[in-house]
Design a protein around this motif. Structure first.
Motif, short mmCIF file in Angstrom:
data_model
loop_
_atom_site.label_atom_id
_atom_site.label_comp_id
_atom_site.label_asym_id
_atom_site.label_seq_id
_atom_site.Cartn_x
_atom_site.Cartn_y
_atom_site.Cartn_z
N GLY A 97 0.84 -1.20 0.00
CA GLY A 97 0.00 0.00 0.00
C GLY A 97 0.87 1.25 0.00
N GLN A 98 0.39 2.29 0.68
CA GLN A 98 1.12 3.55 0.72
C GLN A 98 2.24 3.45 1.76
OE1 GLN A 98 0.95 5.91 -1.36
NE2 GLN A 98 2.05 7.60 -0.42
N GLY A 99 3.35 2.92 1.31
CA GLY A 99 4.49 2.71 2.20
C GLY A 99 5.61 2.05 1.44
N ASP A 100 6.67 1.70 2.14
CA ASP A 100 7.84 1.06 1.54
C ASP A 100 8.13 -0.26 2.23
OD1 ASP A 100 8.38 3.05 -0.28
OD2 ASP A 100 10.42 3.45 0.43
N ALA A 101 8.48 -1.27 1.43
CA ALA A 101 9.04 -2.51 1.94
C ALA A 101 9.76 -3.18 0.79
CB ALA A 101 7.95 -3.43 2.49
N ASP A 158 12.66 -1.50 5.33
CA ASP A 158 11.34 -0.96 5.69
C ASP A 158 10.26 -2.04 5.63
OD1 ASP A 158 12.23 1.60 6.36
OD2 ASP A 158 12.08 2.31 4.30
N GLY A 159 9.09 -1.72 6.22
CA GLY A 159 8.06 -2.73 6.33
C GLY A 159 6.65 -2.24 6.09
N GLY A 160 6.50 -1.02 5.56
CA GLY A 160 5.16 -0.50 5.32
C GLY A 160 4.41 -0.24 6.61
N THR A 161 3.11 -0.01 6.50
CA THR A 161 2.27 0.22 7.67
C THR A 161 1.93 -1.11 8.34
OG1 THR A 161 0.28 0.16 6.30
CG2 THR A 161 1.27 2.32 6.67
N THR A 172 14.58 2.82 7.40
CA THR A 172 15.26 4.01 6.88
C THR A 172 15.02 5.24 7.73
OG1 THR A 172 13.40 4.49 5.38
CG2 THR A 172 15.24 3.16 4.51
N HIS A 173 13.81 5.37 8.29
CA HIS A 173 13.51 6.50 9.16
C HIS A 173 12.21 6.21 9.91
CE1 HIS A 173 11.32 7.27 5.46
NE2 HIS A 173 10.58 8.19 6.06
N PRO A 174 12.00 6.87 11.06
CA PRO A 174 10.89 6.51 11.93
C PRO A 174 9.55 7.18 11.55
CG PRO A 174 12.25 8.14 13.02
CD PRO A 174 12.92 7.83 11.72
N HIS A 220 6.90 3.32 7.03
CA HIS A 220 8.16 2.62 6.81
C HIS A 220 8.48 1.62 7.92
CE1 HIS A 220 9.77 5.01 3.34
NE2 HIS A 220 8.78 5.78 3.75
N TYR A 221 8.05 1.88 9.14
CA TYR A 221 8.40 0.96 10.23
C TYR A 221 7.23 0.15 10.77
CZ TYR A 221 6.40 4.08 13.83
OH TYR A 221 5.56 4.84 14.59
N GLY A 222 5.99 0.54 10.47
CA GLY A 222 4.84 -0.09 11.11
C GLY A 222 4.80 -1.60 10.96
N GLY A 223 5.04 -2.10 9.74
CA GLY A 223 4.98 -3.54 9.51
C GLY A 223 6.13 -4.30 10.12
N LEU A 224 7.19 -3.61 10.51
CA LEU A 224 8.35 -4.29 11.08
C LEU A 224 8.07 -4.85 12.47
CD1 LEU A 224 11.24 -1.87 10.00
CD2 LEU A 224 10.44 -3.95 8.86
N ILE A 225 7.06 -4.33 13.13
CA ILE A 225 6.70 -4.86 14.46
C ILE A 225 6.31 -6.33 14.34
CG2 ILE A 225 5.07 -4.66 16.38
CD1 ILE A 225 4.87 -1.64 15.67
N GLU A 226 5.45 -6.63 13.37
CA GLU A 226 5.03 -8.02 13.16
C GLU A 226 6.18 -8.87 12.66
OE1 GLU A 226 1.47 -10.58 10.95
OE2 GLU A 226 1.75 -8.45 10.48
#
Length: 292
Positions: free
Chosen positions: A35-39, A52-55, A81-83, A87-93
């Protein structure tokens, strides 16, 4: 007897699945459709580097499941890459479901609750934290991930204390995009530049740090925003392929016609996750081809 036959059949099927999922000798770069994000997932043999991991919408984990063998639950490098949440939301999972050996994080502090959750996940997982600057290089086999921004001079000028290998060490009034980790991912003669959300604000500062290499692939910064990719940046790189990670019908108007026209003027092949869905580029270090 029938149970034995069933067991042997199961073993045979499992062995064939393993054979079919054995990695090849090529570098695969997958722009996950988050979606609207990067991974951006890079896969080389049994090595994975996720930038990165998107939302937090579960899409990055779905992408990992498609491109990693089912038995591989370890990711060698995760880069944020930045907070910012897209870019970081999906990295939690990702951190909850996979063992992450190294977490390359931007040392900026973010006040959002989700970023605190990410920080806790990293801190509680035993993952090695790396706060990068120009010259930080990660190597695995024949591939390298060479970071050229942010520079130490830039970080120092913005008041960052001495680099420590832990997340969230300082705050800045600058746009977090300006601190985006930028890197060159390489195999043989192939180079891909990963840009985060870098933009006009620091474009002139970044240019002297761009590696003097021929670049075939660029992840277009800031989802194709008019404030991302600059003509000077593009002139120095002259890639063959541009990938835009962007959400369908997003409210920002990304990618802008201005950026699309600029890429077309240089005869650069454009792929977009909003129209092409997941974009997978493969290289053996010389030749480049697109999957699907």
């Amino acid at each position: 007897m029938k149970y034995l036959l069933g067991f042997l059949t199961l073993i045979t099927i499992t062995l064939w699945l393993v054979v079919f999922e054995l990695p090849d000798d090529n570098l695969h770069i997958i722009a996950c459709d988050v979606g609207q994000g990067d991974a951006i997932l890079a896969v080389y043999k049994n090595i994975q580097i996720l930038t990165d991991g998107g939302t937090p919408n579960g899409k990055v984990v779905n992408c990992l499941n498609r491109h990693m063998p089912f038995w591989d639950r370890e990711i060698e490098v995760v880069v944020n890459t930045h907070p910012q949440l897209d870019h970081y939301g999906g990295l939690i999972e990702v951190l909850k479901k996979y063992k992450v050996d190294n977490f390359v994080g931007n040392a900026l502090m973010a006040s959002a609750n989700e970023y605190q959750v990410l920080t806790n996940e990293v801190g509680g997982s035993g993952t090695r934290v790396i706060n990068p600057t120009t010259g930080t290089s990660l190597r695995a086999g024949l591939i390298s991930y060479d970071i050229f921004w942010p520079s130490l001079d830039f970080l120092t000028s913005e008041g960052m204390p001495a680099l420590e290998n832990k997340l969230s060490t300082f705050t800045s009034k600058r746009d977090p995009n300006d601190f985006s980790v930028q890197a060159i991912l390489s195999l043989g003669n192939f180079n891909a530049i990963l840009t985060g959300d870098i933009g006009h604000n620091v474009s002139e500062l970044v240019l002297p740090y761009l590696p003097k290499r021929t670049v075939q692939y660029i992840k277009v910064p800031h989802h194709g925003s008019r404030y991302g990719l600059t003509p000077d940046y593009l002139n120095l790189l002259m890639p063959k392929i541009a990938v835009i990670s962007v959400g369908k019908n997003n409210s920002y108007g990304h990618p802008t016609q201005e950026i699309l026209d600029s890429l077309k003027n240089y005869n650069i092949k454009i792929y977009r996750t909003d129209t092409d869905s997941e974009v997978e580029i493969v290289t053996d270090g010389d030749k480049i081809w697109k999957v699907k």
